[in-house]
Structures are given as structure tokens and as C-alpha cells.
Write a protein that holds these residues in place. Structure first.
Motif, short mmCIF file in Angstrom:
data_model
loop_
_atom_site.label_atom_id
_atom_site.label_comp_id
_atom_site.label_asym_id
_atom_site.label_seq_id
_atom_site.Cartn_x
_atom_site.Cartn_y
_atom_site.Cartn_z
N PRO A 235 0.84 -1.20 0.00
CA PRO A 235 0.00 0.00 0.00
C PRO A 235 0.87 1.25 0.00
N LEU A 236 0.36 2.29 -0.61
CA LEU A 236 1.17 3.50 -0.77
C LEU A 236 1.61 4.07 0.56
N TRP A 237 0.73 4.04 1.58
CA TRP A 237 1.09 4.65 2.86
C TRP A 237 2.23 3.90 3.53
N ILE A 238 2.32 2.59 3.31
CA ILE A 238 3.45 1.82 3.85
C ILE A 238 4.72 2.14 3.06
N TRP A 240 5.52 4.92 1.57
CA TRP A 240 6.06 6.23 1.98
C TRP A 240 6.87 6.09 3.26
N GLY A 241 6.43 5.21 4.16
CA GLY A 241 7.15 5.03 5.41
C GLY A 241 8.46 4.29 5.24
N THR A 244 11.06 6.71 0.17
CA THR A 244 10.50 7.75 -0.69
C THR A 244 10.59 7.34 -2.16
N ALA A 247 7.88 4.80 -2.96
CA ALA A 247 6.57 5.45 -3.02
C ALA A 247 6.42 6.25 -4.31
#
Length: 511
Positions: A235-238, A240-241, A244, A247
Motif C-alpha cells: 500500500p502506498l502509505w506503507i 512512503w514510510g 520515498t 513510493a
């Protein structure tokens, strides 16, 4: 009993793994079919060798040059890969003469890009030919000629921005302008919706930073292929974490998908064959006389778009930047080029100059060939797989299934073909016979049926931009850049390091 079993497993397995690992290394060095080919010991032992050098500055292509100086024209750079420097091998490896003798792309390398449905990463020669046949018409000389008005309009934007910048600040940074032009042209032609970077104050800098940031992932996925599927499914939110760059890759893929869906919606709403002539409009139409092939899947088109934008991001811009930098730094080259342009086009210095007329200018052609030679859109290796029956290179027998590679950076700096290879010398292309010989070995676009599909479009941009630019600006100056500042980070395509990517020019007198 359970405790004894827990203790037994590592006590037995670890020594067995150590023995297996040591045996594998001994085999690779002394008993492997490639054991007699010279190369660095760590390279002959570990695939990690290339990964290590790529991640330490992404300059493995330079290290390979040093290896050839030390070991000769045939070097074993990994346990399974042999690198060649003799330009005479180009036709053998990259010609795709027939399906039986074709050297297919190395799947372990090209799968690292995560675009398995794109033509670029299709490794089987027959499948690649079929996919390439669908795309070839969109980059033919005729279609590129139809694109010329769009290119001319964007070059006018470059001249206008350069003129304003020189007038207001006395300086202009050209690499950003050239990158913006390349993306504006290709997105206009691909989606009928230009990204409009030339009209933006920052020239789309964030987009190009994003493309460059994807680069190291190629080497990570090449070394650890299991990570590719895991990473792209996050998932995109993971993402990003975690990274970078990862993502940004996911976001870029989604943006490509949205572009394809937008084009599809437009195509579905058209009557008959429609009026749009862009790449993806045609690919999305089925059962027409112009495109009888089945409509590619959404995933295939998404991968094609992803590769198309990434490939256009810096390659042509690098050649344009190298051409302008070296021309401006050499007063003799600068003067001779301006003289040729003024004689050929004595009228308005900022008027439209046609591609066909510019192609006929020998010195401008020499400038472009030298820029392509020194910029090498893809500086590093292009791996291929030896077909059935094996092959012989430089006296060494190489069995089928071996990966062999050559690098444009190395071939384009071969001293036997290009004397004084680090010198920017358009004169080396002026003699027609010598020029034909050197053209045979110019490796900037690759060779054969897998050479860069965008080559005709790139040449059109190079001639029109450089012809009109040097007809308009006859006395520019720029500071000297060191050899290191002109090197690339190799993420398959070459990217100037962030601290070196600005090429600022200023005007002593406007022509």
C-alpha cells in the motif's frame, strides 16, 4: 528430546551450508565453464560484486573500463556474465539476425525494471519483434515529420525563455529546459496532453527528481529479485514510510495508468476511427485498417507508458546539454558552427529552421554525433544471452546461456575507432568514408532490432534544437566543468549527479 533437536539443526546445517558455499566458490573460480576468462576474483565468485559497485556511486561502467585495461577485451565481471570491449562484436550480439542466432535480452537483468509487459523488457527475441512491430510505425521517419510543428513550437518556447533569462539575469540554465522539452514532446505525442513543463517556472523539476530517484531500485531489484513483487504490492502509505523512492515509483505507475484510462475514455467516445493520432490513441483502437492487432491490455499499456516517460526524461536532454557545453567551451567549434548556420539560413536568426534542411549541414551533424558519442544515453552494459551452440569471443569459448554484455560508454570511447576519445571533435565526422565507418560503431542508441525505438524522434529534436539555438545565440560563455562533473550516475539511463546537473550559460553579446 525437543531441545536436542533444536541444537542439532544449526550444528549440522550451518557446517553443511558453509561447505556448500565454499564448494560453489571453488567451482566458480576453477571449474566453471568461464573459469579461464580473466576477471577480478570477487567478480568471478559473487554476483554481489556488480551490485556493490553500482550502489557505491552508480559508476560500475567506469570500473568495467578499468577492468578491460587490466585484463583485456574479454572480462568476466560476475560468475555468469562476460563483458566485451571489442566493437567488432556489436553486430554478433545485437543484430538479431534470426531467431536461431538471436542473443535475447537477459531476463534476470531486464526484469529489474518491474515492467515485464513492456516491449523494452521483453526478452524473447520473437516476442520482442512482434511487440516492436506494433510500436515501430509511431516512430518512423514519416510520423516524426508529422510531429515537427509540435517540436518547432516547443523550441520556440526554449528560445523565448533563454532570451528572457539572458536579458533579465544575464544567465540561463539549459539542462532543465532541454529535459522539459523532451517530456513535453513525448507526452504530447503519447497522450495528446503535454505535461507543459516548458511553461512552468520550475520546468517540472520535481518530476525529473522523481525519475532519478527510481534509479537505485533497478540495482536493488536486480540483486534481490524477490523484493520487486513485495515492494510493488505494498500500500502506498506503507511505501512512503519505508522508502520515498519506492513510493514515488508507485505514484508514477498510478499516474501512467490514469493517463491510459483518460485516453481510453476519449477513444471509447469517438465515432469511427477518431481524429487523434497519438501513440496510445492508436494502440487502444481495435479492428481498424491502421491497427489490426488486438488491443493491448491496460497493464501492457501502463508498462509501455512507464518506460516511455522514464526513457525520455534525460537521454536526449543529456545529448543536447553535452553538445551546447562543449561547443560553447571551444571557440573554434562554436565559430564554425555559427558560420555554417548563418550561411545556410541568412534570414531571421530566430526563425523556424526545418529538420530536413538542418540534416544537410555537415558540421552540425558532426556536433550532434560527438554529443551522442560522449553522452551515451545508456552508459552501462546491455546484457544478452548466448544462444544455442555457444560462441567464441577473443579466443575464449563461451557456452550457451552465458550472459554477454557491452557498454555504450566503453565502445564510444574506443581509441582505435575514435582517436583522442575524450576530445569533442566534430571534425572526425566530416570525411564521408570515415563517418560511415564510425557510424557503424556509434553505440549511443544501441544496435539492431533492440536499439532505442525513439532514435528518429531524438535526432529530430537534436537537429532542430541545436540548429535554431546556435543560429539565435552566437556568443555564449560558461564555466569549465571537471571531468568528474560530466560523469553520470548509471541507473541504466545516465543521470548527472544532482550537484552537477545545472549547466549555466551567460551571454557576452547577443547575436
Amino acid at each position: 528430546m525437543l531441545l536436542d533437536l533444536v541444537c542439532f539443526i544449526p550444528n549440522v546445517c550451518l557446517p553443511l551450508l558453509a561447505v556448500w558455499g565454499l564448494s560453489a566458490l571453488i567451482y566458480r573460480v576453477y571449474f566453471h565453464p568461464l573459469a579461464d576468462i580473466p576477471g577480478p576474483l570477487l567478480g568471478r565468485m559473487f554476483h554481489f560484486y556488480s551490485f556493490w559497485h553500482n550502489m557505491r556511486g552508480s559508476r560500475f561502467y567506469l570500473h568495467i573500463q578499468d577492468l578491460h585495461i587490466k585484463y583485456g577485451p574479454v572480462v568476466r565481471i560476475t560468475p555468469q556474465e562476460v563483458h566485451l570491449s571489442d566493437p567488432e562484436h556489436i553486430d554478433t550480439i545485437y543484430s538479431f539476425a534470426s531467431s536461431a542466432s538471436s542473443y535475447g535480452k537477459d531476463s534476470s537483468f531486464y526484469s529489474s525494471f518491474g515492467t515485464s509487459h513492456a516491449t523494452f523488457t521483453t526478452c524473447d527475441p520473437a516476442q520482442h519483434r512482434a511487440k516492436r512491430a506494433t510500436l515501430n510505425p509511431f516512430f518512423s521517419a514519416r510520423r516524426v515529420a508529422e510531429l515537427e510543428p509540435r517540436i518547432q513550437a516547443k523550441v520556440t518556447q526554449i528560445l523565448t525563455r533563454t532570451n528572457v533569462s539572458l536579458t533579465t539575469t544575464g544567465a540561463v540554465e539549459l539542462h532543465g529546459l532541454f529535459r522539459a522539452l523532451a517530456l513535453d514532446v513525448v507526452t504530447d505525442y503519447a497522450f495528446d496532453q503535454s505535461y507543459g513543463f516548458l511553461a512552468r517556472r520550475d520546468l517540472g523539476r520535481d518530476f525529473f527528481a522523481m525519475i532519478a530517484s527510481l534509479g537505485p531500485g533497478v540495482w536493488v531489484f536486480n540483486q534481490f529479485p524477490f523484493l520487486r513483487g513485495v515492494a510493488t504490492a505494498l500500500p502506498l502509505w506503507i511505501a512512503w514510510g519505508l522508502s520515498t523512492s519506492l513510493a514515488r515509483m508507485i505514484v508514477h505507475r498510478r499516474e501512467c495508468r490514469q493517463q491510459i484510462l483518460r485516453v481510453k475514455e476519449k477513444v471509447d467516445g469517438e465515432e469511427g476511427s477518431g481524429r487523434s493520432t497519438t501513440i496510445f490513441h492508436h494502440l487502444l483502437r481495435a479492428d481498424t485498417s491502421k491497427n489490426p492487432a488486438p488491443v493491448p491490455s491496460l497493464l501492457e499499456l501502463e508498462d509501455e507508458a512507464y518506460v516511455l516517460l522514464a526513457a525520455a526524461a534525460d537521454t536526449t536532454a543529456n545529448a543536447l546539454t553535452v553538445a551546447v557545453y562543449h561547443t560553447v567551451r571551444n571557440a573554434r567549434v562554436y565559430g564554425r558552427l555559427v558560420e555554417e548556420l548563418e550561411e545556410a539560413f541568412p534570414g531571421d536568426s530566430e526563425g523556424t529552421l526545418s529538420y530536413q534542411a538542418l540534416k544537410a549541414l555537415p558540421y552540425l551533424t558532426g556536433v550532434i554525433k560527438e554529443a551522442l558519442r560522449l553522452s551515451s544515453g545508456v552508459p552501462g552494459r546491455l546484457p544478452r544471452v548466448v544462444p544455442r551452440g555457444g560462441a567464441t569471443f577473443g579466443g575464449y569459448r563461451v557456452p550457451e546461456g552465458t550472459v554477454v554484455s557491452m557498454s555504450p560508454w566503453t565502445v564510444n570511447r574506443n581509441e582505435n575507432i575514435f582517436p583522442d576519445p575524450e576530445e569533442f571533435s566534430p571534425d572526425r565526422w566530416l570525411d564521408p568514408e570515415e563517418s560511415r565507418l564510425r557510424d557503424r560503431y556509434l553505440f549511443s542508441f544501441g544496435k539492431g532490432s533492440t536499439q532505442c525505438i525513439g532514435m528518429p524522434l531524438a535526432y529530430s529534436e537534436l537537429y532542430i534544437v541545436l540548429g535554431r539555438f546556435f543560429r539565435a545565440f552566437r556568443q555564449l560563455e560558461t564555466r569549465h566543468k571537471s571531468k568528474d562533473e560530466l560523469l553520470y550516475n548509471d541507473y541504466f539511463s545516465g543521470f548527472f549527479a544532482e550537484e552537477n546537473e545545472e549547466f549555466v550559460f551567460w551571454s557576452a553579446r547577443r547575436g
